[in-house]
Write a protein that holds these residues in place. Structure first.
Motif, PDB file in Angstrom:
ATOM      1  N   LEU A 233       4.518   7.976   4.293  1.00 23.19           N
ATOM      2  CA  LEU A 233       5.821   7.525   3.811  1.00 23.19           C
ATOM      3  C   LEU A 233       6.896   7.754   4.875  1.00 23.19           C
ATOM      4  CD1 LEU A 233       5.732   8.872   0.138  1.00 23.19           C
ATOM      5  CD2 LEU A 233       5.404   6.521   0.898  1.00 23.19           C
ATOM      6  N   GLU A 234       6.832   8.878   5.550  1.00 21.83           N
ATOM      7  CA  GLU A 234       7.829   9.176   6.573  1.00 21.83           C
ATOM      8  C   GLU A 234       7.704   8.242   7.765  1.00 21.83           C
ATOM      9  OE1 GLU A 234       7.217  13.289   7.402  1.00 21.83           O
ATOM     10  OE2 GLU A 234       8.225  13.980   5.558  1.00 21.83           O
ATOM     11  N   ARG A 235       6.480   7.838   8.095  1.00 24.62           N
ATOM     12  CA  ARG A 235       6.294   6.867   9.174  1.00 24.62           C
ATOM     13  C   ARG A 235       6.962   5.545   8.818  1.00 24.62           C
ATOM     14  NH1 ARG A 235       0.273   5.993  10.230  1.00 24.62           N
ATOM     15  NH2 ARG A 235       1.099   4.536  11.787  1.00 24.62           N
ATOM     16  N   PHE A 236       6.825   5.143   7.559  1.00 23.62           N
ATOM     17  CA  PHE A 236       7.452   3.888   7.142  1.00 23.62           C
ATOM     18  C   PHE A 236       8.964   4.049   7.015  1.00 23.62           C
ATOM     19  CE2 PHE A 236       7.921   0.190   4.092  1.00 23.62           C
ATOM     20  CZ  PHE A 236       7.666  -0.761   5.070  1.00 23.62           C
ATOM     21  N   ASP A 237       9.423   5.248   6.695  1.00 17.41           N
ATOM     22  CA  ASP A 237      10.868   5.529   6.714  1.00 17.41           C
ATOM     23  C   ASP A 237      11.425   5.186   8.093  1.00 17.41           C
ATOM     24  OD1 ASP A 237      10.725   6.502   4.142  1.00 17.41           O
ATOM     25  OD2 ASP A 237      10.778   8.614   4.728  1.00 17.41           O
ATOM     26  N   ALA A 238      10.700   5.592   9.133  1.00 19.11           N
ATOM     27  CA  ALA A 238      11.153   5.340  10.506  1.00 19.11           C
ATOM     28  C   ALA A 238      11.145   3.847  10.810  1.00 19.11           C
ATOM     29  CB  ALA A 238      10.268   6.086  11.501  1.00 19.11           C
ATOM     30  N   VAL A 239      10.107   3.157  10.363  1.00 20.12           N
ATOM     31  CA  VAL A 239      10.033   1.705  10.573  1.00 20.12           C
ATOM     32  C   VAL A 239      11.218   1.008   9.930  1.00 20.12           C
ATOM     33  CG1 VAL A 239       8.740  -0.388   9.961  1.00 20.12           C
ATOM     34  CG2 VAL A 239       7.524   1.614  10.850  1.00 20.12           C
TER      35      VAL A 239
ATOM     36  N   ARG B 247       0.837  -1.212   0.000  1.00 22.23           N
ATOM     37  CA  ARG B 247       0.000   0.000   0.000  1.00 22.23           C
ATOM     38  C   ARG B 247       0.867   1.255   0.000  1.00 22.23           C
ATOM     39  NH1 ARG B 247      -1.386   2.973   4.219  1.00 22.23           N
ATOM     40  NH2 ARG B 247      -0.848   1.309   5.695  1.00 22.23           N
ATOM     41  N   LEU B 248       1.868   1.293   0.852  1.00 19.54           N
ATOM     42  CA  LEU B 248       2.736   2.473   0.931  1.00 19.54           C
ATOM     43  C   LEU B 248       3.631   2.587  -0.296  1.00 19.54           C
ATOM     44  CD1 LEU B 248       3.609   2.180   4.703  1.00 19.54           C
ATOM     45  CD2 LEU B 248       2.325   4.040   3.624  1.00 19.54           C
TER      46      LEU B 248
END
Length: 381
Positions: A192-198, A177-178
């Motif tokens: 996208l930035e949240r997943f960058d952190a993950v 999805r992302l």
């Protein structure tokens, strides 16, 4: 970072949950048995960071009750599993407390916290000082940031003793999805930035920039995530895709991290057994919404083992030729099982030793040790 569950989630156990719950049921008991001696009071700490209701409306145990059952079993044998459960949603938390109370009445050490796992993680790690710790993180959406995991696994819990292990749901649906947001002019940059952190950086976006296949990109991200987690923690990391067959997209990867060669061995065996149980359940649910049974072709365990044994014997032969010294199987799990890791159970390794012996390539007979993993295989003279 969990996105929550819909109203029907706790009505009955869905297929994706069958695999991970069976895996938990098979792995938590030996984890405690293998590591409890590292604690003076024979105690092990267990954290379920996204516990949910604990039990399905059908009466089937959820992840929380599976751990509670293990804790009750431990208690009768002089071991103590201190369980910590975290759940954010109020309704689910209330039902979770009801399940916990039943086991507390039996003397099980079980505590619940309403909120996000990140808010209680430091306290649990502190309470696990000097004792083994198992982290089970199963969000419905995104998990903790990479930096947070590395801080716990590598900085606050460095080294092999006391044991620290992780089993985590890495959602492939979220990745796909992302991934669609990367090249879209309407992509949500905050997501996208949240997943960058993950993921510990923006590196994952490159896989979706002009990728020929969304699925190939998602699988590449999962593999690279596991590699980076392994590199930054110094642990052995295995990423297990969960899907019906090779023609169906994985719903998630189960990411397992351990310092222990014994953990790696036992986890692989547990994966193979859980996978077999999952297939049995899948065959009984031909109308499951996530998977189409029309194209199901369950691998026959006997056939897979028949193929695996000679391949594993060749792996052993190569290992002995390279080392030119006796090797204990458990110290070379991935080398011995090769591509069959998580596909066949540990008896296949003993059969591989016996096959190698019958070929005159080792004096070791494959007998003499109760546990297959303890077998020592010697090179031919």
């Amino acid at each position: 970072m969990s996105t929550g569950t819909n109203g029907s989630y706790w009505q009955g156990k869905a297929l994706p949950s069958v695999f991970k719950h069976e895996l938990l049921r098979r792995y938590i008991p030996p984890f405690g048995g293998m590591t409890s001696r590292q604690s003076q009071d024979k105690r092990v700490v267990y954290l379920d960071g996204y516990a949910g209701e604990g039990r399905y409306e059908s009466g089937e145990p959820g992840s929380a009750e599976i751990a509670l059952r293990v804790a009750s079993y431990y208690r009768s044998r002089g071991l103590k599993l201190s369980c910590f459960f975290v759940e954010e949603q109020a309704k689910s938390f209330e039902r979770l407390l009801e399940v916990l109370q039943t086991y507390r009445a039996r003397g099980v050490d079980a505590r619940a916290h309403r909120g996000e796992v990140d808010g209680v993680l430091d306290d649990v790690v502190l309470r696990a000082r000097g004792v083994p710790l198992f982290l089970f993180l199963d969000p419905c959406g995104l998990c903790l940031p990479m930096e947070r995991l590395v801080d716990v696994l590598a900085r606050r819990r460095p080294g092999t003793r006391p044991a620290t292990e992780l089993l985590m749901n890495f959602s492939m649906m979220a990745v796909r999805r992302l991934g669609g947001h990367v090249s879209s002019p309407k992509g949500n940059e905050k997501s996208l930035e949240r997943f960058d952190a993950v993921c510990g950086g923006r590196w994952w976006r490159e896989y979706f920039s002009g990728a020929a296949s969304e699925q190939d990109a998602a699988e590449a991200v999962a593999a690279e995530y596991a590699r980076r987690l392994e590199q930054q923690t110094g642990m052995s990391v295995q990423s297990v895709p969960v899907a019906a067959d090779s023609h169906v997209k994985p719903v998630y990867h189960l990411v397992f991290a351990t310092h222990s060669p014994y953990g790696l061995w036992v986890f692989g065996d547990a994966v193979a057994r859980a996978r077999d149980e999952w297939w049995k359940t899948l065959e009984l649910r031909e109308d499951d919404a996530l998977f189409s049974a029309a194209s199901l072709k369950r691998p026959d365990p006997a056939t897979v083992e028949k193929e695996a044994v000679p391949a594993m014997a060749r792996n052993l032969e190569t290992l002995l030729l390279r080392t030119r010294r006796p090797v204990k199987l458990v110290d070379h799990t991935l080398e011995v099982f090769g591509t069959y890791y998580g596909q066949v159970t540990e008896p296949a390794a003993r059969k591989a030793v016996k096959l190698l012996h019958s070929q005159g390539k080792t004096p070791s007979t494959g007998v003499g040790e109760k546990r297959t993993r303890e077998l020592i295989v010697r090179p031919a003279a």
